[in-house]
Scaffold this motif. Structure first.
Motif, PDB file in Angstrom:
ATOM      1  N   HIS A 137      20.878  54.123 -41.488  1.00 55.07           N
ATOM      2  CA  HIS A 137      19.428  54.263 -41.578  1.00 55.07           C
ATOM      3  C   HIS A 137      18.726  53.486 -40.477  1.00 55.07           C
ATOM      4  N   ILE A 138      17.469  53.807 -40.322  1.00 50.36           N
ATOM      5  CA  ILE A 138      16.590  52.970 -39.503  1.00 50.36           C
ATOM      6  C   ILE A 138      15.273  52.791 -40.250  1.00 50.36           C
ATOM      7  N   HIS A 139      14.768  51.568 -40.225  1.00 56.41           N
ATOM      8  CA  HIS A 139      13.576  51.213 -40.977  1.00 56.41           C
ATOM      9  C   HIS A 139      12.438  50.974 -39.997  1.00 56.41           C
ATOM     10  N   VAL A 140      11.369  51.741 -40.167  1.00 56.93           N
ATOM     11  CA  VAL A 140      10.199  51.582 -39.300  1.00 56.93           C
ATOM     12  C   VAL A 140       9.231  50.657 -40.014  1.00 56.93           C
ATOM     13  N   ARG A 141       9.161  49.435 -39.548  1.00 58.98           N
ATOM     14  CA  ARG A 141       8.481  48.411 -40.336  1.00 58.98           C
ATOM     15  C   ARG A 141       6.965  48.547 -40.312  1.00 58.98           C
ATOM     16  N   GLU A 142       6.443  49.108 -39.209  1.00 60.96           N
ATOM     17  CA  GLU A 142       4.975  49.255 -39.130  1.00 60.96           C
ATOM     18  C   GLU A 142       4.456  50.154 -40.247  1.00 60.96           C
ATOM     19  N   LYS A 143       5.252  51.175 -40.600  1.00 56.51           N
ATOM     20  CA  LYS A 143       4.767  52.149 -41.582  1.00 56.51           C
ATOM     21  C   LYS A 143       5.109  51.759 -43.018  1.00 56.51           C
ATOM     22  N   CYS A 144       6.006  50.809 -43.205  1.00 54.50           N
ATOM     23  CA  CYS A 144       6.465  50.464 -44.558  1.00 54.50           C
ATOM     24  C   CYS A 144       5.333  49.814 -45.353  1.00 54.50           C
ATOM     25  N   THR A 145       5.234  50.217 -46.644  1.00 54.80           N
ATOM     26  CA  THR A 145       4.199  49.628 -47.493  1.00 54.80           C
ATOM     27  C   THR A 145       4.800  48.825 -48.640  1.00 54.80           C
ATOM     28  N   ALA A 146       6.086  48.578 -48.595  1.00 53.40           N
ATOM     29  CA  ALA A 146       6.788  47.812 -49.632  1.00 53.40           C
ATOM     30  C   ALA A 146       6.572  48.411 -51.013  1.00 53.40           C
ATOM     31  N   ASP A 152      29.745  42.040 -41.973  1.00 56.24           N
ATOM     32  CA  ASP A 152      29.005  42.710 -40.905  1.00 56.24           C
ATOM     33  C   ASP A 152      28.360  43.997 -41.372  1.00 56.24           C
ATOM     34  N   LEU A 153      28.788  44.496 -42.541  1.00 55.51           N
ATOM     35  CA  LEU A 153      28.186  45.720 -43.066  1.00 55.51           C
ATOM     36  C   LEU A 153      26.926  45.438 -43.891  1.00 55.51           C
ATOM     37  N   PRO A 204      17.215  42.592 -41.960  1.00 48.65           N
ATOM     38  CA  PRO A 204      16.034  43.261 -41.400  1.00 48.65           C
ATOM     39  C   PRO A 204      16.118  43.455 -39.888  1.00 48.65           C
ATOM     40  N   ASP A 205      16.745  42.526 -39.174  1.00 45.03           N
ATOM     41  CA  ASP A 205      16.831  42.680 -37.716  1.00 45.03           C
ATOM     42  C   ASP A 205      17.688  43.875 -37.335  1.00 45.03           C
ATOM     43  N   LYS A 206      18.790  44.001 -38.055  1.00 48.07           N
ATOM     44  CA  LYS A 206      19.758  45.034 -37.682  1.00 48.07           C
ATOM     45  C   LYS A 206      19.314  46.435 -38.127  1.00 48.07           C
ATOM     46  N   ILE A 207      18.627  46.510 -39.284  1.00 45.95           N
ATOM     47  CA  ILE A 207      18.277  47.821 -39.815  1.00 45.95           C
ATOM     48  C   ILE A 207      17.058  48.402 -39.094  1.00 45.95           C
ATOM     49  N   GLU A 208      16.320  47.544 -38.389  1.00 46.67           N
ATOM     50  CA  GLU A 208      15.116  48.040 -37.711  1.00 46.67           C
ATOM     51  C   GLU A 208      15.386  48.527 -36.297  1.00 46.67           C
ATOM     52  N   THR A 209      16.552  48.182 -35.774  1.00 47.29           N
ATOM     53  CA  THR A 209      16.830  48.567 -34.391  1.00 47.29           C
ATOM     54  C   THR A 209      18.124  49.367 -34.318  1.00 47.29           C
TER      55      THR A 209
END
Lengths: 143, 378
Positions: free
Chosen positions: A45-54, A119-120, A124-129
Motif C-alpha cells: 500500500h501507499i498512504h497519502v497523508r495529506e488526504k487522510c482524515t483519520a 522489516d515487514l 508511517p515513514d515507510k508506508i508513505e513513500t
C-alpha cells in the motif's frame, strides 16, 4: 486405416510441438525479468497523508487487524500515522475500498519479502513513500 | 506371490508427506499388492474456518470462504454471499448477476484444467501436466486483470460484485477461451485415446448411481453415472444468470456399464463440464447489461443484519458446496456458520471404493473424485 490414423495423430502432435517451440517461453528469469502487472494489482500500500482524515474505516475494514493508527501523530490538520503489519496483511483490498478520501492505495510492488520479520512492520515513514519505482528494480527487463 | 505374503498384511500411510497427498493421509492395509482396507484421515488441513467466520463481519466472511478452495475461488465464496443477501434482503443489479455467473464459469474451467493436469501427472503422464496448466495461466491473467489477484480474487460481495469489467478484462478472457477451445479437443483426444490412460482408468473406482447417492456424492462424480443432478438447472438462483440462457446439463452415460461410473467416465464428464462452461460464457458475454455493479444500499444493509437464518449453496466444480448461516438481532458477525463442502463425502467414499484395487490404483480412484482438502477440513 490404423496406419493413416496414427499418422494423423503424429502430425497433430507435431503441430502442437512446433507451435510450442516457436512461441516464447511462459516462464521468466525472475529477479532479472518480470512482466507488466495490471492496473488493479493488489501490491503493497501507499498512504497519502495529506488526504487522510483519520476516520479509521481502513482499520475497521481489515479482516486481519493488520492496520493500526496513531491519531496523536499529526503532520496536517486531520491526518494520522498509519502502521501496516505485512506479516498479517492478505492483500484483500478491503482497506482501499473502505477509504473514501483517496488516501490509501495499492501499488504494483508485489515483491516485499524481507530477511527479518520486523522489516515487514511498515511504520508511517515507510508506508508513505515508495522507495523505488515498482517497474524499475535490479535492472529488470520487461516483456 | 508366495502364500506367505498373502497371509501377512502390511500397513502403509499414504501421505501426509506424499507428493500427491497435499494435506491429507490415508492408512492402507495391503495384502501383497492389493488394498484390503482403506482408512482416510481428515484433519491435516484444519484451519477452523467456521470459527473464524464468527469473528468476521458480513463483508469480510467471503474472504475466508474463498480460501477454503483457492482453485474455485469465485464459486467457493458465493454460498456465504448468497446467505448474507438472503438474510439482509439485498437485491443484486442485473449487471452483477451476469458478471458473477461468467466469472464463476471461468473459475470452473480453470479449476478443472488444474485437476486435469494433476490427475494426468498422478497417472505418470507428465506431458499432460504442463499443457493444460499453460492454458490455465491465461484464465489467471484474466482474473488478475479483473481483480488484481490471481487466486484470492475476493470478487463477490453482498449486493453485487467489487470489480467491473473493462476492455482489457474482456480481451484477456476472450484470449483464454479462444486458446482453450483451440487446444482442448486435441489434448483431450490425445489423452483419452492413449492406451496407457485407458488401461489405468477403465473399470477403476467403479460405483453405481445408487451407491454414489448413498455416499452423498454430487457434481461430476454423480453426473458421470447418468443422473443430470445440477443445482444450476434444478434450483436456479435468482441472483445468478443461469436462467437467462438455454443450456443443457452435461451427463455421461457409459455404453458398457450404464448407470455406473469409473475413473474414465468421470474424466469424460469433466471434459463435458468444461465445454458447457465455455458455452455458458460465450452465450452470456453479449448479454452483460449496463448499470451499477453493486446495490448502493448494500453497504449499509450488510453492516448489521436482522435475526434470521439462511442457506447458501452453489454447484461447484467438485459438487454442491453449501453454507448455513445464523444471525442474531442487529448482529455484526454471524452467530454460527456451518460449511458443507462437496469433498468430505468423496474423500470418505474411498473407504468403500478402494478395497480390492491394486495399490497403484489408489491414487487413480482418489484423483478421479477430485477432492480438495480445504473442503473437508474447513
Amino acid at each position: 486405416m490404423g496406419f493413416f490414423r496414427n499418422l494423423g495423430d503424429i502430425f497433430q502432435i507435431l503441430r502442437h510441438v512446433f507451435r510450442q517451440v516457436m512461441s516464447r517461453p511462459f516462464t521468466y528469469f525472475y529477479p532479472f525479468e518480470d512482466r507488466e502487472y495490471p492496473e488493479r494489482t493488489r501490491g503493497r500500500h501507499i498512504h497519502v497523508r495529506e488526504k487522510c482524515t483519520a476516520c479509521m474505516q481502513c482499520v475497521r475494514a481489515c479482516p486481519n487487524v493488520a492496520i493500526s493508527i496513531d491519531k496523536s501523530d499529526k503532520h496536517y490538520e486531520k491526518d494520522a500515522a498509519l502502521f501496516f503489519d505485512y506479516t498479517r496483511c492478505i492483500f484483500c483490498g478491503m482497506c482501499t475500498q473502505a477509504c473514501r478520501f483517496d488516501a490509501l492505495f495499492h501499488t504494483k510492488v508485489v515483491d516485499i519479502s524481507e530477511g527479518e520479520r520486523e522489516d515487514l512492520l511498515y511504520g508511517p515513514d515507510k508506508i508513505e513513500t515508495l522507495d523505488r519505482d515498482p517497474l524499475e528494480w535490479r535492472g529488470r527487463r520487461f516483456r | 506371490m508366495s502364500p506367505d505374503i498373502l497371509d501377512e498384511t502390511t500397513e502403509i500411510w499414504f501421505g501426509p508427506q506424499h507428493v500427491s497427498a497435499h494435506g491429507w493421509a490415508a492408512k492402507l492395509t495391503l495384502v501383497g499388492d492389493f488394498v484390503v482396507e482403506c482408512d482416510p484421515n481428515a484433519g491435516y488441513f484444519h484451519r477452523s474456518a467456521e470459527k473464524c467466520l464468527e469473528f468476521r463481519n458480513f463483508r469480510q466472511g467471503a474472504l475466508i470462504m474463498e480460501r477454503l478452495c483457492m482453485l474455485e475461488a469465485f464459486l467457493a465464496e458465493y454460498p456465504y454471499v448468497q446467505a448474507v443477501e438472503k438474510i439482509a434482503g439485498l437485491e443484486v443489479p442485473e449487471r452483477a448477476k451476469v458478471m458473477r455467473t461468467i466469472m464463476m464459469e471461468a473459475s470452473r474451467i480453470h479449476s478443472l484444467q488444474f485437476w486435469w493436469g494433476q490427475f494426468s501427472a498422478e497417472l505418470g503422464l507428465f506431458a499432460m501436466l504442463l499443457w493444460p496448466w499453460v492454458d490455465r495461466e491465461f484464465f489467471l491473467d484474466a482474473f488478475e486483470e479483473l481483480s488484481g489477484s490471481r487466486h484470492a480474487v475476493s470478487y463477490s460481495t453482498p449486493g453485487g460484485v467489487k470489480y467491473d469489467f473493462n476492455d482489457k478484462v474482456l480481451e484477456k478472457l476472450d484470449i483464454a477461451i479462444a486458446r482453450f477451445e483451440d487446444r482442448m479437443p486435441v489434448m483431450r483426444d490425445m489423452l483419452m485415446g492413449s492406451p496407457t490412460f485407458r488401461a489405468r482408468t477403465e473399470g477403476i473406482g467403479q460405483y453405481t448411481l445408487k451407491q454414489g447417492l448413498k455416499f452423498g456424492l454430487s457434481g461430476p462424480p454423480i453426473k458421470a453415472c447418468g443422473l443430470p443432478m445440477d443445482l444450476r438447472k434444478d434450483a436456479p438462483d435468482p441472483n445468478l444468470a443461469y436462467d437467462m440462457i438455454d443450456w443443457e446439463v452435461p451427463v455421461t452415460e457409459s455404453e458398457e456399464h450404464p448407470g455406473e461410473s469409473d475413473a474414465y467416465d468421470r474424466m469424460v464428464q469433466r471434459f463435458r463440464e468444461m465445454e458447457t462452461s465455455v458455452e455458458i460464457i460465450r452465450k452470456l458475454l453479449p448479454l452483460v447489461p449496463e448499470g451499477p455493479i453493486v446495490d448502493p444500499k448494500a453497504r449499509g444493509k450488510s453492516n448489521r443484519l436482522p435475526e434470521g437464518e439462511a442457506y447458501g449453496r452453489v454447484e461447484g466444480t467438485r459438487g454442491i458446496s453449501t453454507l448455513w448461516l445464523k444471525t442474531t438481532e442487529k448482529a455484526q458477525t454471524p452467530y454460527r456458520a456451518k460449511i458443507r463442502g462437496p469433498c468430505f463425502n468423496s474423500y470418505y467414499s474411498l473407504k468403500h471404493l478402494v478395497p480390492g484395487a491394486k495399490f497403484a490404483d489408489f491414487i487413480v480412484v482418489f484423483g478421479s473424485l477430485d477432492p480438495y482438502p480445504g473442503w473437508w477440513d474447513r
